[in-house]
Structure formats: structure tokens, C-alpha cells
Write a protein that holds these residues in place. Structure first.
Motif, PDB file in Angstrom:
ATOM      1  N   ASP A 141      -0.516  13.716  -5.426  1.00 25.74           N
ATOM      2  CA  ASP A 141      -1.777  14.062  -6.367  1.00 25.74           C
ATOM      3  C   ASP A 141      -2.391  15.234  -6.306  1.00 25.74           C
ATOM      4  N   ARG A 142      -1.927  16.143  -5.294  1.00 22.78           N
ATOM      5  CA  ARG A 142      -2.367  17.474  -5.480  1.00 22.78           C
ATOM      6  C   ARG A 142      -1.519  18.235  -4.432  1.00 22.78           C
ATOM      7  N   THR A 202       0.726  -1.226   0.005  1.00 20.09           N
ATOM      8  CA  THR A 202       0.123   0.006   0.116  1.00 20.09           C
ATOM      9  C   THR A 202       0.829   1.433  -0.006  1.00 20.09           C
ATOM     10  N   ASP A 256      -0.742  11.091   4.859  1.00 26.23           N
ATOM     11  CA  ASP A 256      -0.661  10.629   3.508  1.00 26.23           C
ATOM     12  C   ASP A 256       0.537  11.449   2.746  1.00 26.23           C
ATOM     13  N   HIS A 267       0.631  14.726   2.414  1.00 28.33           N
ATOM     14  CA  HIS A 267       0.309  16.060   1.819  1.00 28.33           C
ATOM     15  C   HIS A 267       0.114  17.268   2.769  1.00 28.33           C
ATOM     16  N   GLN A 323       3.832   6.015  -5.589  1.00 26.15           N
ATOM     17  CA  GLN A 323       3.972   6.077  -7.014  1.00 26.15           C
ATOM     18  C   GLN A 323       3.064   7.022  -7.507  1.00 26.15           C
ATOM     19  N   THR A 324       1.872   7.412  -6.874  1.00 25.62           N
ATOM     20  CA  THR A 324       1.050   8.466  -7.006  1.00 25.62           C
ATOM     21  C   THR A 324       1.128   9.761  -6.270  1.00 25.62           C
ATOM     22  N   PHE A 325       1.919   9.523  -5.454  1.00 31.21           N
ATOM     23  CA  PHE A 325       2.176  10.938  -4.500  1.00 31.21           C
ATOM     24  C   PHE A 325       3.174  11.952  -5.140  1.00 31.21           C
ATOM     25  N   LYS A 334      10.168  10.502  -0.417  1.00 30.18           N
ATOM     26  CA  LYS A 334       9.995  11.725  -1.468  1.00 30.18           C
ATOM     27  C   LYS A 334       9.983  13.002  -1.093  1.00 30.18           C
ATOM     28  N   ALA A 371       2.339   1.726  -3.606  1.00 32.68           N
ATOM     29  CA  ALA A 371       1.384   2.287  -4.398  1.00 32.68           C
ATOM     30  C   ALA A 371       1.162   3.879  -4.026  1.00 32.68           C
ATOM     31  N   GLN A 372       1.034   4.242  -2.780  1.00 35.13           N
ATOM     32  CA  GLN A 372       0.620   5.607  -2.437  1.00 35.13           C
ATOM     33  C   GLN A 372       2.127   6.283  -3.042  1.00 35.13           C
ATOM     34  N   GLN A 403       4.220  19.357  -7.566  1.00 36.08           N
ATOM     35  CA  GLN A 403       2.958  19.988  -7.302  1.00 36.08           C
ATOM     36  C   GLN A 403       3.403  21.161  -6.309  1.00 36.08           C
TER      37      GLN A 403
END
Length: 327
Positions: A29-30, A19, A86, A88, A25-27, A268, A22-23, A61
Motif C-alpha cells: 500500500d506504499r 491476518t 510487513d 515493505h 490483499q492490501t499489500f 507477492k 488480509a495483509q 507500487q
């Protein structure tokens, strides 16, 4: 022996790791919020806005600086502790909310070690011992001797009770027997004004505030509480070098995420911080103000986490020595 229990827990750990990957890879996203626990204009806010462009570029971002002021940084710090883990939302903080308040206050709505995931340390600004221009001492040894021989001791100003500078005085007194008498002010400015006017003979403060006064002769820096001499003041002894105070005493700025933020996401954010600190414009601006930026290899969660633990131990002892209690 492999049991059903082992299999279940092992499977759960693998699922969590998957998990997190996976997060990552897309982090992100805002936009990412960088919370400052103080009003605009202070050194923490200044640093956040200095890092913002390069971190935004590295993350792909916008990084949005959000001032959540109140209670000396506690309001903003607590808000991040309770934010969704998360990646963000992150905190940029100085020393007090994570290393001083936890040992000087009976109640705090967060625990700096339990409720946060360190991202990385940005820099340290050492605390310095500064004297009025009419003080004749030219070395730390001469200063300690003069303080000991002065009836009632020297008065030493700081920005306030429980500040890093105040706790530095407690450790300095314990290490030297100098008997400095703490005089708390409501902020750095009034204390600096009294030092320049000769109303107080001594002040402990951040190097960044003291540099210009030293440069133009309105006051004189006698010692610096860093592990090594500052490149900006190569002739000024460290307190450690003089055998007076072993601890490294500074305002330390770093980034934290809420506990539970997946490690790949933290990585990241760490990489974005490291990229910002590698930017020549950012480095030049910070170092000109006396900031000591760690080597790239030390801009890590583990290193910053250890710094916080070390500072908690140092300031716990200083609080005990001074019987400091903050409301």
C-alpha cells in the motif's frame, strides 16, 4: 482428544493465517524499499536497479533502491533483519553477508537462517580459475600437474581474504593437492592488473569479471566452479566435471525479507521477482555477464533457503581448511 489448549492454539494459528491473508490483499500500500548493503555501482546495486522497473510494475507500487553501505554489507543486512516484517522492506544480497560472514566471523548482529524469510534466488555467477597468458597449461589436469611441480607453488590472486574466490582456492587445494598460495588484494581490479602483467600466474574470480579478459586473450579461463558448463564458455570444463571440486562455488544473488513476513506477502514479492527475471531485457543483460538464472520453478523461498544452507556448509569447511578468521 481436543483440549482447551489445542483449541486456543488452533484458533491463534487460524487468526495469524487470516491476518497474513488480509495483509496480502492490501499489500503493498506504499513504496517498497529494496536495500542494497553496498555503495552504488557494484554488481548487487546494478542488479537491484535492473530488477527495479519490472518489480515495480508487478507490485503496482514503486520499488525504491536504498543503499545502506558499511562493513562489507553487514550494515544493510542487519537493518533489514530488524525492519518491520510487513513486506515493505527487503534485501538484495550477495553471498558474503549470508553465507560467508556467518561462518568466518565470531560476532554478527544477525543470523541468516533465523532472521530472514527467503523470497527467491535471482542468479548465480560462477567463480572461475583463470591463468596468465604465458601459462602453458591448456587443461585443468595440466594445470594441477604444473602447480604441483613448481617449487613453492603457484601464487593465486583474489579480491581479498575471506572472499568467495579465496575460499574456492582452499577447496581447490584440498581437492587437488595443487598447493596454490593465496595472494589477497584490495579488490578485483589490482589483482586483474597483476594477472594481465604476468606478476601472478593464477587468479580466482567471478565469471563476469573474467569474460572480457578471456575473450581478448589477455588471460585464459581454464575451469569454472558451476554445476554445468557456461553457455558462454562451452569448451571450458567445470571443476566438478574434472573431478577436482564437487561444490558449486559462485556469487549468489537473492532477495530476503525480515523473518515473520507473512507467507502470502512473501509470495507477492516472489512473483514480482520471477516476473522481473522473465523480462527479456533483464535476462539478456544478466546472462551476457555470465549470470545463471534459475528455472522459474526454482525461483522460490524454499529453493533459495536451501541454497543458503548448502553454502553455509560449503564455506564452513573452506574456512576450516584455510583457518580463515574475519574481523
Amino acid at each position: 482428544m481436543v483440549t482447551r489448549r489445542t483449541t486456543i492454539f488452533g484458533g491463534a494459528a487460524l487468526a495469524l493465517a487470516a491476518t497474513g491473508q488480509a495483509q496480502a490483499q492490501t499489500f503493498p500500500d506504499r513504496p517498497v524499499r529494496l536495500v542494497v548493503g553496498y555503495p552504488p555501482g557494484g554488481n548487487v546495486d546494478f542488479t537491484a536497479r535492473l530488477l527495479q522497473p519490472a518489480m515495480s510494475q508487478a507490485l503496482g507500487q514503486p520499488v525504491v533502491v536504498e543503499n545502506r553501505a558499511g562493513a562489507g554489507g553487514i550494515v544493510g543486512t542487519d537493518a533489514v533483519a530488524k525492519a518491520r516484517p510487513d513486506g515493505h522492506t527487503m534485501l538484495i544480497t550477495g553471498t558474503a553477508p549470508v553465507s560467508i560472514f556467518p561462518v568466518a566471523m565470531e560476532r554478527l548482529p544477525y543470523d541468516p537462517l533465523r532472521d530472514f524469510a527467503p523470497i527467491g534466488m535471482a542468479y548465480r555467477v560462477p567463480i572461475v580459475l583463470m591463468v596468465a597468458k604465458d601459462i602453458t597449461a591448456r587443461s585443468l589436469a595440466e594445470f594441477v600437474a604444473a602447480a604441483k611441480s613448481t617449487p613453492g607453488g603457484f601464487s593465486a590472486g583474489t579480491a581479498g581474504t575471506g572472499s568467495g574466490a579465496h575460499l574456492a582456492i582452499e577447496l581447490f587445494n584440498a581437492g587437488t593437492g595443487a598447493g596454490l598460495v593465496h595472494v589477497p588484494y584490495r579488490g578485483t581490479g589490482p589483482a586483474l592488473n597483476d594477472l594481465i602483467a604476468g606478476n601472478i600466474p593464477v587468479m580466482f574470480d567471478q565469471l563476469s569479471s573474467a569474460l572480457q579478459l578471456h575473450a581478448d586473450g589477455r588471460a585464459r579461463i581454464l575451469g569454472i566452479a558451476s554445476a554445468e558448463r557456461s553457455p558462454l564458455l562451452p569448451d571450458v570444463q567445470t571443476l566438478r566435471e574434472a573431478g577436482l571440486v564437487q561444490a558449486e562455488l559462485s556469487t549468489t544473488l537473492g532477495l530476503l525479507a525480515p523473518a515473520g513476513t507473512p507467507a502470502p506477502v512473501v509470495e507477492k514479492l516472489r512473483a514480482a521477482l520471477a516476473a522481473a527475471l522473465a523480462d527479456a531485457t533483464v535476462r539478456d543483460r544478466l546472462t551476457s555477464l555470465g549470470a545463471m538464472i534459475p528455472p522459474a520453478a526454482n525461483i522460490t523461498p524454499a529453493y533459495y533457503g536451501q541454497v543458503i544452507r548448502d553454502e553455509l556448509d560449503i564455506y564452513r569447511e573452506a574456512v576450516r581448511l584455510g583457518n580463515v578468521k574475519l574481523e
